[in-house]
Scaffold this motif. Structure first.
Motif, PDB file in Angstrom:
ATOM      1  N   ASN A   1       0.847  -1.187   0.000  1.00  0.00           N
ATOM      2  CA  ASN A   1       0.000   0.000   0.000  1.00  0.00           C
ATOM      3  C   ASN A   1       0.882   1.236   0.000  1.00  0.00           C
ATOM      4  O   ASN A   1       1.688   1.422   0.910  1.00  0.00           O
ATOM      5  N   VAL A   2       0.714   2.076  -1.034  1.00  0.00           N
ATOM      6  CA  VAL A   2       1.555   3.256  -1.198  1.00  0.00           C
ATOM      7  C   VAL A   2       0.667   4.491  -1.256  1.00  0.00           C
ATOM      8  O   VAL A   2      -0.298   4.540  -2.024  1.00  0.00           O
ATOM      9  N   LEU A   3       1.011   5.475  -0.460  1.00  0.00           N
ATOM     10  CA  LEU A   3       0.365   6.778  -0.501  1.00  0.00           C
ATOM     11  C   LEU A   3       1.284   7.712  -1.269  1.00  0.00           C
ATOM     12  O   LEU A   3       2.462   7.854  -0.916  1.00  0.00           O
ATOM     13  N   ILE A   4       0.764   8.329  -2.327  1.00  0.00           N
ATOM     14  CA  ILE A   4       1.542   9.289  -3.104  1.00  0.00           C
ATOM     15  C   ILE A   4       1.008  10.673  -2.787  1.00  0.00           C
ATOM     16  O   ILE A   4      -0.178  10.953  -2.991  1.00  0.00           O
ATOM     17  N   VAL A   5       1.886  11.539  -2.294  1.00  0.00           N
ATOM     18  CA  VAL A   5       1.510  12.906  -1.963  1.00  0.00           C
ATOM     19  C   VAL A   5       1.740  13.756  -3.207  1.00  0.00           C
ATOM     20  O   VAL A   5       2.878  13.972  -3.612  1.00  0.00           O
ATOM     21  N   GLY A   6       0.644  14.189  -3.813  1.00  0.00           N
ATOM     22  CA  GLY A   6       0.705  14.985  -5.032  1.00  0.00           C
ATOM     23  C   GLY A   6       0.394  14.139  -6.253  1.00  0.00           C
ATOM     24  O   GLY A   6       0.888  13.022  -6.383  1.00  0.00           O
ATOM     25  N   ALA A   7      -0.438  14.673  -7.129  1.00  0.00           N
ATOM     26  CA  ALA A   7      -0.803  13.968  -8.358  1.00  0.00           C
ATOM     27  C   ALA A   7      -0.490  14.820  -9.576  1.00  0.00           C
ATOM     28  O   ALA A   7      -1.212  14.812 -10.563  1.00  0.00           O
ATOM     29  N   GLY A   8       0.621  15.553  -9.492  1.00  0.00           N
ATOM     30  CA  GLY A   8       1.113  16.284 -10.655  1.00  0.00           C
ATOM     31  C   GLY A   8       1.847  15.314 -11.567  1.00  0.00           C
ATOM     32  O   GLY A   8       1.650  14.093 -11.508  1.00  0.00           O
ATOM     33  N   ALA A   9       2.717  15.842 -12.372  1.00  0.00           N
ATOM     34  CA  ALA A   9       3.423  15.003 -13.340  1.00  0.00           C
ATOM     35  C   ALA A   9       4.239  13.902 -12.662  1.00  0.00           C
ATOM     36  O   ALA A   9       4.151  12.730 -13.027  1.00  0.00           O
ATOM     37  N   THR A  10       5.015  14.254 -11.652  1.00  0.00           N
ATOM     38  CA  THR A  10       5.871  13.264 -10.984  1.00  0.00           C
ATOM     39  C   THR A  10       5.035  12.210 -10.268  1.00  0.00           C
ATOM     40  O   THR A  10       5.266  11.007 -10.425  1.00  0.00           O
ATOM     41  N   GLY A  11       4.065  12.628  -9.483  1.00  0.00           N
ATOM     42  CA  GLY A  11       3.220  11.681  -8.762  1.00  0.00           C
ATOM     43  C   GLY A  11       2.452  10.757  -9.691  1.00  0.00           C
ATOM     44  O   GLY A  11       2.289   9.569  -9.418  1.00  0.00           O
ATOM     45  N   THR A  12       1.988  11.302 -10.816  1.00  0.00           N
ATOM     46  CA  THR A  12       1.243  10.493 -11.777  1.00  0.00           C
ATOM     47  C   THR A  12       2.126   9.410 -12.388  1.00  0.00           C
ATOM     48  O   THR A  12       1.729   8.247 -12.484  1.00  0.00           O
ATOM     49  N   VAL A  13       3.323   9.781 -12.801  1.00  0.00           N
ATOM     50  CA  VAL A  13       4.222   8.804 -13.434  1.00  0.00           C
ATOM     51  C   VAL A  13       4.613   7.703 -12.438  1.00  0.00           C
ATOM     52  O   VAL A  13       4.552   6.515 -12.758  1.00  0.00           O
TER      53      VAL A  13
END
Length: 163
Positions: free
Chosen positions: A2-14
Protein backbone atom coordinates in the motif's frame (compact mmCIF):
# COMPACT_ATOMS: atom_id res chain seq x y z
CA UNK A 1 2.02 -3.10 -0.91
CA UNK A 2 0.00 0.00 0.00
CA UNK A 3 1.56 3.26 -1.20
CA UNK A 4 0.37 6.78 -0.50
CA UNK A 5 1.54 9.29 -3.10
CA UNK A 6 1.51 12.91 -1.96
CA UNK A 7 0.70 14.99 -5.03
CA UNK A 8 -0.80 13.97 -8.36
CA UNK A 9 1.11 16.28 -10.66
CA UNK A 10 3.42 15.00 -13.34
CA UNK A 11 5.87 13.26 -10.98
CA UNK A 12 3.22 11.68 -8.76
CA UNK A 13 1.24 10.49 -11.78
CA UNK A 14 4.22 8.80 -13.43
CA UNK A 15 5.36 7.09 -10.24
CA UNK A 16 1.77 6.08 -9.45
CA UNK A 17 1.36 4.49 -12.89
CA UNK A 18 4.54 2.45 -12.44
CA UNK A 19 3.43 1.32 -8.98
CA UNK A 20 -0.07 0.38 -10.18
CA UNK A 21 1.43 -1.64 -13.07
CA UNK A 22 3.62 -3.46 -10.54
CA UNK A 23 0.59 -4.47 -8.47
CA UNK A 24 0.75 -1.91 -5.64
CA UNK A 25 -2.37 -0.39 -4.14
CA UNK A 26 -1.99 3.34 -4.76
CA UNK A 27 -3.73 6.20 -2.98
CA UNK A 28 -3.18 9.84 -3.94
CA UNK A 29 -3.19 12.51 -1.21
CA UNK A 30 -4.17 15.82 -2.82
CA UNK A 31 -5.94 19.07 -2.05
CA UNK A 32 -9.73 18.82 -1.93
CA UNK A 33 -10.23 20.79 -5.16
CA UNK A 34 -8.34 18.07 -7.10
CA UNK A 35 -10.45 15.14 -5.82
CA UNK A 36 -13.22 15.13 -8.45
CA UNK A 37 -10.77 15.43 -11.36
CA UNK A 38 -8.66 12.53 -10.10
CA UNK A 39 -11.66 10.33 -9.40
CA UNK A 40 -12.46 10.57 -13.12
CA UNK A 41 -9.10 8.93 -13.85
CA UNK A 42 -5.79 10.18 -15.17
CA UNK A 43 -4.59 10.10 -18.76
CA UNK A 44 -0.85 9.45 -19.11
CA UNK A 45 0.67 10.04 -22.54
CA UNK A 46 3.90 8.17 -23.29
CA UNK A 47 5.97 10.25 -25.72
CA UNK A 48 8.50 8.28 -27.68
CA UNK A 49 10.94 9.54 -30.26
CA UNK A 50 8.64 8.45 -33.10
CA UNK A 51 5.43 7.46 -31.35
CA UNK A 52 2.84 8.47 -28.81
CA UNK A 53 0.51 6.20 -26.85
CA UNK A 54 -1.91 6.95 -24.08
CA UNK A 55 -2.74 5.05 -20.92
CA UNK A 56 -5.79 5.66 -18.74
CA UNK A 57 -4.91 5.21 -15.07
CA UNK A 58 -7.59 3.86 -12.79
CA UNK A 59 -7.82 1.64 -9.76
CA UNK A 60 -6.37 4.12 -7.29
CA UNK A 61 -7.92 5.86 -4.31
CA UNK A 62 -7.97 9.59 -3.53
CA UNK A 63 -7.80 11.16 -0.05
CA UNK A 64 -7.67 14.82 0.89
CA UNK A 65 -7.17 15.00 4.65
CA UNK A 66 -4.86 13.61 7.32
CA UNK A 67 -7.93 11.98 8.91
CA UNK A 68 -8.61 10.02 5.69
CA UNK A 69 -4.93 9.05 5.53
CA UNK A 70 -4.99 7.83 9.15
CA UNK A 71 -7.96 5.55 8.38
CA UNK A 72 -5.65 3.36 6.26
CA UNK A 73 -2.27 1.71 6.69
CA UNK A 74 0.50 2.44 4.22
CA UNK A 75 3.81 0.68 3.74
CA UNK A 76 5.36 3.64 1.96
CA UNK A 77 4.58 7.33 1.51
CA UNK A 78 6.03 8.91 -1.64
CA UNK A 79 6.25 12.71 -1.36
CA UNK A 80 6.32 14.06 -4.93
CA UNK A 81 5.55 17.73 -4.30
CA UNK A 82 7.99 20.53 -5.14
CA UNK A 83 10.36 21.60 -2.35
CA UNK A 84 8.51 24.84 -1.68
CA UNK A 85 5.23 22.93 -1.18
CA UNK A 86 6.73 21.07 1.81
CA UNK A 87 6.53 24.20 3.93
CA UNK A 88 3.07 24.16 5.41
CA UNK A 89 1.01 22.87 8.28
CA UNK A 90 -0.05 19.79 6.30
CA UNK A 91 3.30 17.95 6.56
CA UNK A 92 3.42 17.28 10.35
CA UNK A 93 -0.21 16.11 10.22
CA UNK A 94 0.58 13.76 7.33
CA UNK A 95 3.66 12.34 9.06
CA UNK A 96 1.63 11.69 12.22
CA UNK A 97 -1.18 10.05 10.20
CA UNK A 98 1.08 7.56 8.40
CA UNK A 99 2.46 5.69 11.40
CA UNK A 100 5.85 4.18 10.72
CA UNK A 101 5.54 3.96 6.93
CA UNK A 102 8.76 4.47 5.01
CA UNK A 103 8.93 8.00 3.60
CA UNK A 104 10.27 8.20 0.05
CA UNK A 105 11.03 11.80 -0.91
CA UNK A 106 11.99 13.22 -4.28
CA UNK A 107 12.95 16.77 -3.35
CA UNK A 108 16.57 17.33 -4.43
CA UNK A 109 17.73 19.68 -1.67
CA UNK A 110 19.49 18.03 1.31
CA UNK A 111 17.87 20.69 3.50
CA UNK A 112 14.48 19.20 2.58
CA UNK A 113 15.47 15.88 4.15
CA UNK A 114 16.31 17.62 7.40
CA UNK A 115 13.13 19.68 7.23
CA UNK A 116 11.05 16.49 6.89
CA UNK A 117 12.88 14.93 9.86
CA UNK A 118 12.20 18.08 11.89
CA UNK A 119 8.47 17.79 11.15
CA UNK A 120 8.20 14.51 13.06
CA UNK A 121 9.98 11.91 10.95
CA UNK A 122 13.11 11.49 13.12
CA UNK A 123 12.45 7.85 14.07
CA UNK A 124 11.23 6.38 10.82
CA UNK A 125 12.74 5.10 7.58
CA UNK A 126 13.46 7.98 5.19
CA UNK A 127 14.68 7.40 1.63
CA UNK A 128 15.65 10.06 -0.89
CA UNK A 129 14.89 9.17 -4.50
CA UNK A 130 15.74 10.79 -7.80
CA UNK A 131 13.46 11.67 -10.72
CA UNK A 132 14.87 10.19 -13.93
CA UNK A 133 12.29 11.32 -16.46
CA UNK A 134 10.63 14.42 -17.86
CA UNK A 135 6.88 14.84 -17.48
CA UNK A 136 4.51 17.76 -17.82
CA UNK A 137 0.86 18.80 -17.73
CA UNK A 138 -0.55 18.55 -21.26
CA UNK A 139 -1.31 20.02 -23.61
CA UNK A 140 1.46 22.56 -23.96
CA UNK A 141 0.63 25.42 -26.37
CA UNK A 142 2.19 23.59 -29.35
CA UNK A 143 0.61 20.19 -28.56
CA UNK A 144 -2.71 18.84 -29.88
CA UNK A 145 -5.66 19.30 -27.51
CA UNK A 146 -6.35 15.54 -27.36
CA UNK A 147 -3.18 15.16 -25.24
CA UNK A 148 -4.97 16.52 -22.16
CA UNK A 149 -3.41 14.84 -19.11
CA UNK A 150 0.20 14.17 -18.17
CA UNK A 151 2.84 13.53 -20.84
CA UNK A 152 5.91 11.44 -20.04
CA UNK A 153 9.23 11.37 -21.86
CA UNK A 154 11.40 8.71 -20.27
CA UNK A 155 14.50 6.74 -21.15
CA UNK A 156 14.03 2.98 -21.07
CA UNK A 157 13.75 1.79 -17.49
CA UNK A 158 11.37 1.17 -14.64
CA UNK A 159 9.19 4.27 -15.15
CA UNK A 160 9.01 4.08 -18.92
CA UNK A 161 6.38 1.33 -18.88
CA UNK A 162 5.94 -1.53 -21.30
CA UNK A 163 7.85 -1.32 -24.58
Amino acid sequence: MNVLIVGAGATGTVFGAALIRSGANVTYYVREHHRARLQQGIKLNHQGFFSLRSEDLAGFQVVTSAAEVAANRYDQVWITTPSDALRGDWLPALIAATGNATLVVFQPDPEDMQYIRDQGAQQRPLVQGIIQFSAWQSPLPHEPQHLSGITLLAPPGPCAGPA
